[in-house]
Design a protein around this motif. Structure first.
Motif, mmCIF file in Angstrom:
data_model
loop_
_atom_site.group_PDB
_atom_site.id
_atom_site.type_symbol
_atom_site.label_atom_id
_atom_site.label_comp_id
_atom_site.label_asym_id
_atom_site.label_seq_id
_atom_site.Cartn_x
_atom_site.Cartn_y
_atom_site.Cartn_z
ATOM 1 N N UNK A 83 26.976 65.119 80.059
ATOM 2 C CA UNK A 83 27.536 65.200 78.711
ATOM 3 C C UNK A 83 26.558 64.676 77.675
ATOM 4 N N UNK A 84 25.727 63.701 78.046
ATOM 5 C CA UNK A 84 24.759 63.158 77.101
ATOM 6 C C UNK A 84 23.544 64.048 76.940
ATOM 7 N N UNK A 85 23.171 64.739 78.028
ATOM 8 C CA UNK A 85 21.937 65.537 77.971
ATOM 9 C C UNK A 85 22.057 66.685 76.972
ATOM 10 N N UNK A 86 23.228 67.296 76.896
ATOM 11 C CA UNK A 86 23.363 68.453 76.002
ATOM 12 C C UNK A 86 23.205 68.063 74.535
ATOM 13 N N UNK A 87 23.994 67.071 74.020
ATOM 14 C CA UNK A 87 23.779 66.694 72.619
ATOM 15 C C UNK A 87 22.408 66.070 72.386
ATOM 16 N N UNK A 88 21.883 65.394 73.433
ATOM 17 C CA UNK A 88 20.568 64.785 73.274
ATOM 18 C C UNK A 88 19.501 65.870 73.135
ATOM 19 N N UNK A 104 15.817 68.746 69.678
ATOM 20 C CA UNK A 104 15.367 70.005 69.081
ATOM 21 C C UNK A 104 15.458 69.935 67.575
ATOM 22 N N UNK A 105 16.544 69.315 67.067
ATOM 23 C CA UNK A 105 16.682 69.182 65.617
ATOM 24 C C UNK A 105 15.580 68.342 65.010
ATOM 25 N N UNK A 106 15.252 67.243 65.678
ATOM 26 C CA UNK A 106 14.173 66.387 65.171
ATOM 27 C C UNK A 106 12.849 67.140 65.189
ATOM 28 N N UNK A 156 7.693 59.778 59.086
ATOM 29 C CA UNK A 156 7.667 58.603 59.949
ATOM 30 C C UNK A 156 9.032 58.393 60.608
ATOM 31 N N UNK A 157 10.120 58.581 59.819
ATOM 32 C CA UNK A 157 11.460 58.443 60.375
ATOM 33 C C UNK A 157 11.701 59.492 61.462
ATOM 34 N N UNK A 158 11.247 60.730 61.201
ATOM 35 C CA UNK A 158 11.426 61.795 62.186
ATOM 36 C C UNK A 158 10.659 61.487 63.463
ATOM 37 N N UNK A 159 9.466 60.906 63.331
ATOM 38 C CA UNK A 159 8.690 60.546 64.529
ATOM 39 C C UNK A 159 9.384 59.444 65.335
ATOM 40 N N UNK A 183 12.471 57.948 70.201
ATOM 41 C CA UNK A 183 13.669 57.365 70.816
ATOM 42 C C UNK A 183 14.482 58.385 71.599
ATOM 43 N N UNK A 184 14.524 59.634 71.126
ATOM 44 C CA UNK A 184 15.236 60.662 71.896
ATOM 45 C C UNK A 184 14.515 60.945 73.212
ATOM 46 N N UNK A 185 13.170 60.947 73.170
ATOM 47 C CA UNK A 185 12.410 61.139 74.407
ATOM 48 C C UNK A 185 12.662 59.978 75.370
ATOM 49 N N UNK A 186 12.648 58.729 74.823
ATOM 50 C CA UNK A 186 12.904 57.559 75.668
ATOM 51 C C UNK A 186 14.311 57.602 76.249
ATOM 52 N N UNK A 187 15.292 57.991 75.413
ATOM 53 C CA UNK A 187 16.669 58.049 75.899
ATOM 54 C C UNK A 187 16.828 59.121 76.975
ATOM 55 N N UNK A 188 16.163 60.259 76.794
ATOM 56 C CA UNK A 188 16.232 61.298 77.804
ATOM 57 C C UNK A 188 15.592 60.822 79.113
ATOM 58 N N UNK A 189 14.502 60.089 79.006
ATOM 59 C CA UNK A 189 13.874 59.542 80.212
ATOM 60 C C UNK A 189 14.786 58.558 80.932
#
Length: 475
Positions: A263-268, A273-275, A292-295, A300-306
């Motif tokens: 359930x988390x992977x799909x919105x993540x 993709x949005x970022x 800078x905010x987008x980076x 953080x999205x990459x870290x959370x996915x990991x």
């Protein structure tokens, strides 16, 4: 919670039965010894009474003979009726004494001779008065012969006393030896029964201990069925209920983690993709602050996915650890395979990796054990200083096969040593310019090693980190 009905006695009842059986054995020996003691005491009293009767009878016979001689000779000389009656009374008493001596075991032949001699003396008491002096002289000679018979009777009585004493002493000695053999045999049997009951009653508790250890090591696929007394059976039923409950909870946890992760992977993924679209300027150009905010969002999205993928890997490893496919495996060869598989990684760091030790063969799951060794080797490569040497040593200990992995890094910080096997825990001493780890590698190693019934530990530092895998060796 399940209930059980058993016709067998409880552990307490069986223990009481064993105690009563051993006690009955020892009490039986004690009672038998007491009976033997009473019998010997009775024999001793009888022997003492007989000895007293024999010695007293012999002495009394001598006294009666002396009284007869005085009364008989005086009666012949004085022709006195009173003295004649005294002789007759003494003769009657003497006959009673010799009768008692016969009753106490004196040979009748000796008594017959004595009575015959007394008959001769009694014959001399009768006759005319003018021959009284002649008969008195003859009677003196006959009484000397009677004294000889008295002496012979006294000697025979003494012999009977000594013989009886020796026989009693021999019986006492034999009884003592029999009693000693009985005590030794009863003690040996009691110890044997105690050991047999102890081992028999302890076996279910050893199985309970193994079952509890299995639950603690998360070996939930092994049914628990422990035979034994009724209360042990109840504990077995409760442990089996606990195993099934833990299995259900473990399955619920795995389903929950898979569901939440999915359930988390799909919105993540959508968020990532949005970022990315924002960074690419699809929605318009970004100023430096916005970029800078987008980076930051992208990192953080990459870290959370990991983290989510690591969680899924750890959950899968914990589940797969219970399904081992064991086969005879040569440990040193397995270690060398993992070293070759990561050759590019350690060569790129300028490291040397050396495998050495004994050619041990154990029954393990080579895939899962290989994964555990690979994770430890990967950690060693990641933390070792450039140009260092990593050593993997295979050795044996009593009942164990050991694999030691020594790296060339800074070692584990003291404050991290108690937590390094916790999932997602990353220690303080992280290598510079290296990708940050997920913190599940050592947790997966621990799961796989525990599934084999083994143990992994962090040895005292120095230099570098030193891990040891201990695996039970099959015969």
């Amino acid at each position: 919670m399940p209930t059980t009905h058993s016709a067998r006695g409880s552990f307490q009842q069986l223990l009481l039965f064993a105690f009563l059986l051993i006690t009955a054995l020892l009490v039986g020996v004690a009672l038998r010894s007491l009976f033997q003691y009473d019998a010997l005491m009775t024999q001793s009293r009888n022997a003492a009474s007989r000895a007293l009767a024999l010695s007293g009878g012999a002495q009394s016979l001598a006294e009666r003979s002396a009284a007869m001689e005085r009364a008989a000779r005086q009666s012949l000389v004085l022709n006195d009726a009173v003295l004649r009656r005294r002789f007759n009374d003494a003769a009657r008493d003497a006959n009673e004494v010799v009768g008692k001596l016969v009753d106490n075991g004196l040979p009748p032949s000796s008594i017959d001779a004595w009575r015959a001699q007394l008959g001769v003396i009694e014959g001399l008491m009768n006759g005319p008065s003018d021959t009284a002096l002649t008969r008195e002289s003859t009677m003196a000679l006959q009484f000397r012969d009677l004294d000889g018979l008295n002496t012979n009777i006294a000697q025979q009585a003494q012999f009977l006393i000594e013989t009886g004493n020796n026989a009693l002493a021999q019986r006492i000695e034999n009884a003592g030896r029999r009693l000693m053999r009985q005590v030794v045999a009863a003690s040996g049997l009691a110890v044997t029964l105690a050991l047999a009951f102890g081992i028999w009653l302890a076996r279910p508790f050893k199985r309970i201990e193994r079952a509890i250890v299995g639950l603690g090591q998360n070996r939930l696929d092994e049914p628990i069925d422990i035979r034994g007394p009724a209360d042990v059976r109840r504990v077995s039923q409760q442990l089996e209920w606990l195993r099934l409950r833990l299995t259900e909870l473990d399955a619920d946890k795995a389903r929950f983690l898979r569901h939440v992760s999915h359930e988390l992977k799909t919105p993540l993924a959508a968020l990532r993709e949005g970022v990315s679209l924002l960074e690419d300027g699809v929605t318009g150009a970004l100023n430096p602050a916005q970029r800078e905010v987008a980076q930051i969002l992208q990192q953080n999205t990459v870290a959370l996915q990991g983290q989510i993928e690591a969680l899924l890997r750890f959950n899968a490893a914990a589940f797969e650890a219970r399904e081992l496919r064991r086969e005879r495996t040569q440990l040193l060869g397995l270690v060398e395979e993992q070293i070759d598989a990561q050759r590019l990684q350690w060569q790129s760091q300028g490291l040397k990796v050396r495998a050495e030790g004994e050619p041990l063969t154990v029954t393990v799951d080579p895939v899962k054990l290989g994964t555990a060794i690979a994770n430890l080797l990967s950690n060693a490569i990641r933390f070792s200083a450039r140009g260092g040497t990593i050593t993997i040593v295979v050795s044996s200990a009593p009942g164990l096969a050991c694999i030691d992995i020594n790296d060339a890094g800074p070692g584990i910080a003291p404050e991290d040593r108690d937590r390094i096997f916790e999932p997602f825990y990353r220690g303080e001493r992280q290598p510079e310019h290296a990708v940050k780890g997920t913190g599940i590698g050592l947790s997966i190693v621990q799961e796989y090693i525990a599934a084999h019934g083994g143990h992994i530990s962090l040895l005292p530092s120095g230099p570098g980190a030193r891990f040891r895998i201990e695996l039970p060796r099959s015969n």
